[in-house]
Design a protein around this motif. Structure first.
Motif, short mmCIF file in Angstrom:
data_model
loop_
_atom_site.label_atom_id
_atom_site.label_comp_id
_atom_site.label_asym_id
_atom_site.label_seq_id
_atom_site.Cartn_x
_atom_site.Cartn_y
_atom_site.Cartn_z
N VAL A 42 -14.38 29.03 -75.50
CA VAL A 42 -13.31 30.04 -75.59
C VAL A 42 -12.84 30.43 -74.19
O VAL A 42 -11.64 30.52 -73.93
N ALA A 70 -13.84 25.60 -81.12
CA ALA A 70 -14.06 27.00 -81.49
C ALA A 70 -12.71 27.54 -81.96
O ALA A 70 -11.67 27.23 -81.37
N TYR A 72 -10.60 31.00 -82.86
CA TYR A 72 -10.63 32.46 -82.70
C TYR A 72 -9.24 33.05 -82.90
O TYR A 72 -8.24 32.35 -82.89
N VAL A 81 -14.23 35.39 -82.65
CA VAL A 81 -14.43 34.00 -83.05
C VAL A 81 -14.51 33.95 -84.57
O VAL A 81 -15.20 34.76 -85.19
#
Length: 101
Positions: A42, A70, A72, A81
């Motif tokens: 992130v 990831a 988010y 997230v």
């Protein structure tokens, strides 16, 4: 124990609550030892892709042919997230709009 908060490329604080991490690991057991890497992805992704519903997909290469993704959401003052996974498939990434770099 590392903090479960990082800043996105936009400078927005992104949190990974324990509840969310438990859900991610339940669905994607291969990530059990990758919490630090999910947060690093992130904060310092290789690529950021646009999601279908306002979320962002951040991509980071783990090794040749394997990527950590990831997902988010950024809100006005912070974000969180949603999920994460490891993949060897790149087709879905090519169909997403790249928003960074």
């Amino acid at each position: 124990m590392m903090s479960s908060n990082v800043r996105s490329k936009n400078g927005v604080p992104i949190r990974l609550p324990d509840e969310r991490w438990s859900h991610i690991v339940e669905e994607h057991g291969e990530l059990a030892e990758y919490k630090r890497e999910v947060l690093e992805t992130v904060a310092e992704p290789d690529t950021i892709l646009e999601g279908k519903h306002g979320e962002k997909l951040v991509v980071r290469s783990l090794e040749t042919g394997r990527w950590l993704i990831a997902v988010y959401r950024e809100l006005e003052t912070d974000g969180f997230v949603i999920t994460g996974f490891i993949t060897t498939r790149t087709g879905f990434m090519k169909r997403r709009k790249q928003i960074w770099p």
